[in-house]
Design a protein around this motif. Structure first.
Motif, PDB file in Angstrom:
ATOM      1  N   LEU A 104       0.828  -1.208   0.000  1.00 48.89           N
ATOM      2  CA  LEU A 104       0.000   0.000   0.000  1.00 48.89           C
ATOM      3  C   LEU A 104       0.861   1.258   0.000  1.00 48.89           C
ATOM      4  CD1 LEU A 104      -2.982  -0.789   2.391  1.00 48.89           C
ATOM      5  CD2 LEU A 104      -3.107  -0.119  -0.008  1.00 48.89           C
ATOM      6  N   LYS A 105       1.917   1.235   0.808  1.00 50.07           N
ATOM      7  CA  LYS A 105       2.798   2.401   0.843  1.00 50.07           C
ATOM      8  C   LYS A 105       3.433   2.619  -0.519  1.00 50.07           C
ATOM      9  CE  LYS A 105       6.656   4.465   3.389  1.00 50.07           C
ATOM     10  NZ  LYS A 105       5.910   5.686   3.727  1.00 50.07           N
ATOM     11  N   ARG A 106       3.753   1.511  -1.206  1.00 53.43           N
ATOM     12  CA  ARG A 106       4.334   1.640  -2.540  1.00 53.43           C
ATOM     13  C   ARG A 106       3.354   2.323  -3.487  1.00 53.43           C
ATOM     14  NH1 ARG A 106       4.992  -2.063  -7.505  1.00 53.43           N
ATOM     15  NH2 ARG A 106       7.085  -1.594  -8.266  1.00 53.43           N
ATOM     16  N   ARG A 107       2.092   1.937  -3.425  1.00 43.08           N
ATOM     17  CA  ARG A 107       1.094   2.571  -4.299  1.00 43.08           C
ATOM     18  C   ARG A 107       0.998   4.062  -4.005  1.00 43.08           C
ATOM     19  NH1 ARG A 107      -4.557  -0.425  -4.566  1.00 43.08           N
ATOM     20  NH2 ARG A 107      -4.662   0.668  -6.568  1.00 43.08           N
ATOM     21  N   PHE A 108       1.035   4.425  -2.719  1.00 43.01           N
ATOM     22  CA  PHE A 108       0.943   5.843  -2.361  1.00 43.01           C
ATOM     23  C   PHE A 108       2.177   6.609  -2.831  1.00 43.01           C
ATOM     24  CE2 PHE A 108      -1.669   4.368   1.531  1.00 43.01           C
ATOM     25  CZ  PHE A 108      -2.776   4.196   0.734  1.00 43.01           C
TER      26      PHE A 108
END
Length: 986
Positions: A104-108
């Motif tokens: 999720l952090k990667r997507r953000f």
């Protein structure tokens, strides 16, 4: 050292596609290692492609041991890089590697990066959701580079020449900047991309096992080695002292000429690339010892499937191949082609729903036999979820790897409702969704719903509270709801997604009055992780509007899968194509055999064209087709296979999968066809079939005369004439239809507004008209439309219509005012003697124009189509004629007794023409006769319904009611009885 590893030559083995992979692998290792002692088997290491494959292999060792206790080998899932499954951590090799970034952090972070580079793209971005979409595409591109270990360097600058479209030039510049900024951002965070970390681990493992191979038994099984790092690891495993690679479904009988033509779309494409990389000839690959058992039926199935999927250039020899197969089988043996088709069947369903029912029935039937297993293999997640739901009717929960979208979970639905409430606080549908959500603690909200949330929406909270004047018990609920929704409000036009997520989480807990139960369960846990990630890591995302955040949250939730887990049936599985590579069941249903599903369409790359991908040494999009073809071939070689094709997907025609076409064509070339299972389709169609069609009779309720109405408005007389059943439902049973939430106010508002505008205009100007009569009427009309709740987006259209209508009305008023007194909205009534007692009719006249000659001209306003003269003369639209009868008898006290004048409908539309005068009876004898005839008809109608035996039939005289809908048609089941031919006058 085990016997089958002592032989010289490459240690590459193959388990043919028709053999049960996991069972043969386990049996071979058990037979070879168990004689050496229990520790020999336990010390062995087996690498599998997926975790599910490792679990299936563990079950297979129990079967191989005859059900006895056994210490199985160490099974390590490599993790299919393209399927996104995490690999095992090979000990100290990972100690000095940075941790993998949270998905999720990667997507953000990628969304933030894309937003920073938005100026390099045409038009930039209008929403955070659009930025997230491109960020996901960028993430896929980065994964591809990392998995294929492509080092771009300065090659992007030379990818695009002047002849290519400007889009690719812009894309090249964008990627060049992104590929420089992203590694720097990861380094600043102290993390690695998941794919890059996996590749590094596999590379380190391959290097270690090459330089210092393990002494024990080491087996890599079931992998096709699509990624370079995986291929090199398999080569290292094969080179270990007791290492070997076991391939899944290598077609060792494929002719060398055909093998040379195997391309990326062929089922053997990945295996050929692997063997070429290992410098191993196909002829040097040995059959796994446990797979050498005779299995003639399975062998012929494998041969047929492999021949059907041979390279396209070789399919011209199919007839020769069929002849060769039959010659190989021998003249006295059964037909090899027929033997290969034995156990294979094809079912063609009409729709998605029927296909899911067929699969559920096939799986459920298999469970009737003790110890019999069944599985569905499909890449179609929607079908898999439908089948899971269908199996629920029998209380069967399959072991499914598909899961559900977070957006469809209870907690996800609530979060989506909260986000939409922030974007549109007074949307009644959203508010009702919040009030009635399972986590809501509002209790019974029926009073609030009926009083304030049905019909046209309130435009302000004050208006909504004002609607509760007659429902004070719901006022406290409305105030709590208002406080809850107002807390979601944006402080400005935009806000950070992090702050918005915090408000959403707080509001969800306020609705549930605490977090107990709200965040429980798999869906609640997944939703809490998503919101926590947004709160913690969403600060770098671009600012969003309320509606933009709702779109962003929806896209994020749709990208998250919730797997329920829990107790599942031990003999029933639903698997994806890759998972099924190592798993076999007694009955295998292979579904989703449509082009675009299996195989799926080639992925669209928004950044690179095909020539650009080739220049960067990236694989073509068609490589996935070859991998899918291999998985299909593996599944189709099971002993009992049901192939399922659906003629229509989501209502649109579908095309059979190319592999299914090939199988059918090969069978037809042999004078055979793949057998069907028509009885299964029959079961599916009969399972929920309603049985014989016996429509209900037209309803004819007979209420007591004492309960029948004795007072009726002229408009209700029309209902009694056309549809007595509607009078029974409304006037006797008091069943009043509820308005729909957020009901469109257009038609009703226009009718109400035109009446009110005429009334106000006549009261303000009873005699002389103002110079700006048209402007004044338009102003009154638009004021009434706004007051009636017409949506703001509809007002622009209405302003144009109002101008046209006002000009027509102003001309009308000038023509009709001369010598006439205008009276509007007058109430009158008249009573007649009926068999059961006095019966009173009432009317509220839109407009009566009184002349000096004692005539009263009656006008009725219509914003739609006025009743025809035929309907009026036949008595099916008696509004004007009965109003004239009341006027004739002096039933309007303010007017006294007048002679009926013209009976006229005014059609006001604002279009071309803006209005029409529709006279149904002219002043004098015609009008008086029409009024008398209508009153006589009313007397007969009253007499008929004063008869205790007279029923209140649904829809009499259908020639006048077919085009008109009643609020009670569904209650009367009009469609059902009318289709049986029961129509006509009573």
């Amino acid at each position: 050292m085990t016997a089958f590893l002592d032989r010289p030559g490459p240690r590459w083995f193959n388990i043919p596609a028709h053999r049960p992979f996991a069972e043969d692998l386990a049996q071979g290792l058990f037979d070879a290692l168990s004689p050496l002692g229990p520790e020999a088997l336990a010390d062995a290491v087996i690498l599998t492609p997926t975790r599910r494959g490792a679990r299936a292999l563990a079950d297979a060792f129990i079967k191989a041991s005859g059900g006895k206790a056994v210490l199985p080998p160490q099974m390590r899932p490599l993790g299919d890089l393209e399927a996104g499954e995490a690999p095992f951590e090979p000990g100290d090799l990972a100690l000095d590697l940075p941790a993998a970034i949270d998905p999720l952090k990667r997507r953000f972070e990628l969304t933030r990066l894309v937003s920073e580079l938005a100026d390099d793209l045409p038009g930039g971005f209008t929403t955070a959701s659009a930025a997230l979409e491109l960020a996901d595409a960028l993430g896929s591109f980065l994964d591809g580079l990392q998995i294929e270990e492509v080092r771009v360097g300065d090659r992007l600058a030379g990818l695009v020449d002047a002849e290519l479209a400007e889009h690719w030039q812009v894309s090249s510049r964008f990627l060049d900047k992104a590929l420089k900024l992203w590694p720097a951002r990861l380094a600043a965070l102290g993390v690695l991309d998941v794919s890059e970390r996996r590749v590094r681990l596999l590379r380190r493992l391959a290097e270690r096992w090459t330089t210092a191979p393990p002494a024990g038994v080491l087996v890599a099984a079931g992998s096709t080695g699509t990624a370079p790092a995986t291929r090199d690891l398999l080569i290292a495993v094969a080179g270990a002292p007791q290492g070997c690679v076991v391939l899944p479904g290598l077609d060792q009988e494929l002719a060398d000429s055909a093998w040379a033509k195997v391309d990326v779309q062929h089922p053997q494409g990945a295996l050929r690339r692997l063997l070429d990389r290992a410098e191993v000839r196909k002829a040097d690959v040995r059959v796994w010892p446990a797979s050498l058992r005779p299995d003639s039926a399975g062998r012929w199935r494998r041969r047929i499937v492999n021949e059907a999927l041979r390279p396209a250039e070789e399919t011209a020899d199919w007839l020769r191949v069929i002849a060769g197969l039959r010659a190989e089988g021998g003249a006295d043996a059964p037909d090899p082609v027929a033997a290969g088709l034995d156990g294979l069947s094809l079912i063609t369903a009409r729709t998605d729903e029927e296909a899911a029912t067929v699969v559920a029935l096939l799986l459920r039937e298999a469970l009737e036999a003790p110890d019999r297993t069944a599985a569905l293999v499909t890449p179609d997640q929607a079908l898999a979820r439908r089948v899971t739901a269908k199996l629920g009717r029998w209380g069967v929960i399959p072991d499914s790897s598909v899961g559900d979208s977070l957006a469809g979970s209870s907690c996800g639905v609530l979060a989506g409702l909260m986000a939409r409430a922030a974007a549109d606080p007074l949307d009644p549908v959203t508010l009702l969704g919040l009030l009635k959500h399972p986590c809501s603690t509002f209790g019974d909200v029926a009073g609030l719903e009926r009083a304030a949330l049905r019909g046209p929406r309130a435009r302000t909270w004050d208006e909504l509270r004002g609607r509760l004047a007659e429902a004070p018990e719901a006022l406290s609920q409305a105030l709590r709801l208002m406080t809850l929704v107002e807390a979601l409000a944006w402080p400005g036009e935009t806000d950070s997604p992090s702050a918005a997520a915090r408000r959403i989480a707080t509001a969800m807990e306020a609705l549930a009055e605490g977090a107990d139960g709200l965040w429980a369960g798999h869906g609640g846990e997944a939703m809490s992780r998503l919101l926590a990630a947004l709160i913690q890591d969403g600060e770098g995302l671009p600012p969003v509007t309320p509606r933009g955040f709702a779109d962003l949250l929806r896209r994020l939730m749709e990208g998250e899968t919730v797997r329920s887990g829990g107790a599942t049936h031990p003999r029933l599985r639903i698997m994806g194509a890759i998972e099924a590579r190592l798993v076999r069941a007694d009955r295998l249903v292979v579904a989703g055999l449509e082009e675009g599903v299996w195989p799926g369409g080639a992925a669209l790359d928004p950044f690179l064209s095909r020539p650009m991908r080739a220049a960067l040494d990236l694989p073509s999009p068609e490589r996935r087709i070859g991998l899918a073809a291999h998985d299909f071939a593996q599944a189709a070689c099971a002993p009992e296979v049901v192939l399922l094709h659906t003629e229509r997907r989501e209502g649109a025609p579908s095309v059979k999968s190319r592999w299914l076409w090939r199988l059918e064509t090969l069978a037809l070339g042999a004078g055979l066809e793949i057998p069907g299972r028509p009885w299964v389709l029959d079961w599916a169609r009969r399972l929920d079939a309603p049985g014989g069609y016996e429509p209900v009779k037209r309803p004819a309720p007979i209420p007591p005369v004492a309960d029948r109405p004795r007072t009726m408005a002229v408009t209700r007389v029309e209902a009694l004439t056309r549809d007595p059943y509607a009078v029974w439902a409304r006037d006797i049973l008091r069943l009043y239809p509820l308005d729909r939430p957020d009901e469109t106010a257009d038609a009703r508002a226009r009718g109400t507004a035109i009446h009110a505008a005429f009334e106000r205009f006549a009261e303000a100007y009873p005699a002389a008209l103002p110079a700006d009569a048209a402007d004044e009427f338009a102003r009154l009309y638009l004021e009434e439309l706004e007051q009636a709740g017409l949506p703001h987006e509809a007002m622009a259209r209405e302003q144009a219509l109002a101008r046209e209508a006002a000009e027509w009305v102003a001309d009308l008023e000038r023509e009709r005012r001369d010598g006439r007194t205008i009276r509007v909205e007058l109430k009158g009534e008249r009573t007649l003697a009926g068999p059961a007692g006095p019966f009173t009719i009432s009317a509220r006249a839109d407009r009566i124009e009184v002349t000096a000659g004692g005539f009263g001209h009656i006008l009725d306003y219509k914003t739609g189509k006025a009743p025809s003269k035929r309907e009026v003369d036949a008595g099916f639209s008696p509004q004007l004629t009965l109003t004239a009868a009341i006027l004739q008898a002096g039933g309007f006290p303010e007017l006294g007794r007048l002679k009926p004048g013209d009976l006229t409908y005014l059609e006001i539309t604002g279009r071309k023409p803006a209005g029409k005068i529709e006279t149904r009876a002219e002043a004098g004898a015609e009008s008086a006769e029409a009024a008398a005839r209508a009153f006589e008809g009313l007397a007969r109608l009253v007499e008929r319904f004063d008869d205790p035996a007279q029923p209140y039939l649904s829809r009499v005289a259908p020639q006048f009611v077919k085009a008109r809908m009643s609020d009670y048609d569904h209650l009367a089941r009009v469609f059902e009885w009318s289709t049986s031919g029961e129509e006509g006058e009573e």
